[in-house]
Every structure is written in structure tokens, then in C-alpha cells.
Design an enzyme around this catalytic site. Sequence first.
Site, PDB file in Angstrom:
ATOM      1  N   ASP A   1      -6.220   8.164  -0.723  1.00 28.75           N
ATOM      2  CA  ASP A   1      -5.810   7.191   0.292  1.00 28.75           C
ATOM      3  C   ASP A   1      -4.630   7.744   1.080  1.00 28.75           C
ATOM      4  OD1 ASP A   1      -7.745   5.418  -0.708  1.00 28.75           O
ATOM      5  OD2 ASP A   1      -6.356   4.702  -2.234  1.00 28.75           O
TER       6      ASP A   1
ATOM      7  N   GLU B   1       0.817  -1.213   0.000  1.00 29.24           N
ATOM      8  CA  GLU B   1       0.000   0.000   0.000  1.00 29.24           C
ATOM      9  C   GLU B   1       0.855   1.270   0.000  1.00 29.24           C
ATOM     10  OE1 GLU B   1      -3.027   0.544  -0.566  1.00 29.24           O
ATOM     11  OE2 GLU B   1      -4.059  -1.353  -0.252  1.00 29.24           O
TER      12      GLU B   1
HETATM   13  C1  LIG Z   1     -13.624   5.325  -4.455  1.00 25.40           C
HETATM   14  O1  LIG Z   1     -12.462   4.658  -4.905  1.00 25.40           O
HETATM   15  C2  LIG Z   1     -11.732   4.033  -3.870  1.00 25.40           C
HETATM   16  C3  LIG Z   1     -10.480   3.436  -4.471  1.00 25.40           C
HETATM   17  O2  LIG Z   1     -10.703   2.869  -5.713  1.00 25.40           O
HETATM   18  C4  LIG Z   1     -12.604   2.997  -3.160  1.00 25.40           C
HETATM   19  O3  LIG Z   1     -11.891   2.429  -2.082  1.00 25.40           O
HETATM   20  C5  LIG Z   1     -13.877   3.661  -2.634  1.00 25.40           C
HETATM   21  O4  LIG Z   1     -14.723   2.680  -2.087  1.00 25.40           O
HETATM   22  C6  LIG Z   1     -14.577   4.373  -3.764  1.00 25.40           C
HETATM   23  N1  LIG Z   1     -15.751   5.076  -3.245  1.00 25.40           N
HETATM   24  C7  LIG Z   1     -16.939   4.977  -3.798  1.00 25.40           C
HETATM   25  C8  LIG Z   1     -18.033   5.751  -3.185  1.00 25.40           C
HETATM   26  O5  LIG Z   1     -17.140   4.281  -4.778  1.00 25.40           O
END
Ligand SMILES: *[C@@H]1O[C@H](CO)[C@@H](O)[C@H](O)[C@H]1NC(C)=O
Length: 156
Positions: free
Chosen positions: A80, A62
Site C-alpha cells: 500500500d 492509513e
Molecule cells: C491483497 O491484500 C490487500 C490488503 O489486505 C487487499 O487490499 C487486496 O485486495 C488483496 N488482493 C487480493 C488479490 O486478494
Amino acid sequence: MPHPSGSAEMKVLAFTLFCLFIAVNEAKVYERCELARKLKNSRLDVSSGYSIADWVCLAYYESRFNSRAVGPPNRNGSRDYGIFQINSRWWCSNGKGTTANGCRSSCSAFTDDDITNDIACAKRIVKDPNGIRAWVAWVKYCQGKNLTRWTQGCRL
Ligand SMILES: *[C@@H]1O[C@H](CO)[C@@H](O)[C@H](O)[C@H]1NC(C)=O
Ligand SMILES: *[C@@H]1O[C@H](CO)[C@@H](O)[C@H](O)[C@H]1NC(C)=O
């Protein structure tokens, strides 16, 4: 033609600025066993049901053990943060976009050198039905792999 001593001064100045830049950007990159010990002392294995080797492997893929890592924006605009690359859509607030803020924390709190709060949030994340599979890197690089090398030689 530029004065020779002026050019030398410029070099010194450039070098000084370069050093300042390095100092400001210096990241706390954990050593493998240092991280393993910190996670063990925080009882992340007991609390999560996954081994310290799983978590060290996860953190490596990560963030490369960089406690100040901030990922590039994801496609949906979230980011992140930190050694476990905790996501701003679900777990912390970065002041941009909507967040469930499941760990009740600012995202910047996950990018300092003290990973105590990152570990606390990881304990919360892993309680969800997906467990450690919330981390795509774990699924991709750690699941079902021989993980002994991640804690090998560490006094835990
Ligand atoms: C947005 O993208 C991230 C990484 O790909 C993911 O962890 C997260 O759940 C996503 N959020 C939504 C609301 O889709
Ligand atoms: C896992 O790897 C270690 C060395 O890194 C080796 O000693 C051990 O036998 C391996 N275990 C399995 C099940 O392959």
C-alpha cells in the site's frame, strides 16, 4: 590507545552521516488542516459524496498523514502506497506481481509530496461499489464516529 582528535573526527563524521540519513528519510507529513484544505480544493468531498472529515480521518489512520508512507507487504504480496495507502494489486503498478492498475499509475507516483494524483486515484477507487469502505481503516476508525475534530479549526 586511539588518538583523541581522531575520535573527535569520528564523532563529527558520525553526526554528519546521521544528519544526511535524517534528510534523506525526511517525510512530508501533512498538517491536518493543510491536508483538509488540499482535499477541499480538489473537491474530493463533492466528487466522492463523503465529507472532508471522513477523508482526513481515513488518511490519518492509513498513513498518519505521511505522503511517502509505504506499507509493509500484505499477506498476498501486494503493498500500500502514499497518504491513502493505495493498493498495488488493484490500483497501481510496482513492477511486482499482477495488478489491475485501475489508476493507470506507478505506485511510486503515490509516494511523493504532491498528492494531486493520490486524490485523483481515490476519486476513482471510491466509485467502485464498496465506495469508501475499500479502506479498512475508515470502516474501523471513522465510520459512524464523530468526525468534527478532523476539520475543527481549519479554514475550508
Ligand atoms: C491483497 O491484500 C490487500 C490488503 O489486505 C487487499 O487490499 C487486496 O485486495 C488483496 N488482493 C487480493 C488479490 O486478494
Ligand atoms: C462532536 O464533537 C464535537 C467536539 O469535538 C462536539 O462539539 C459535538 O457536539 C459532537 N457531536 C455529537 C453529535 O456528539
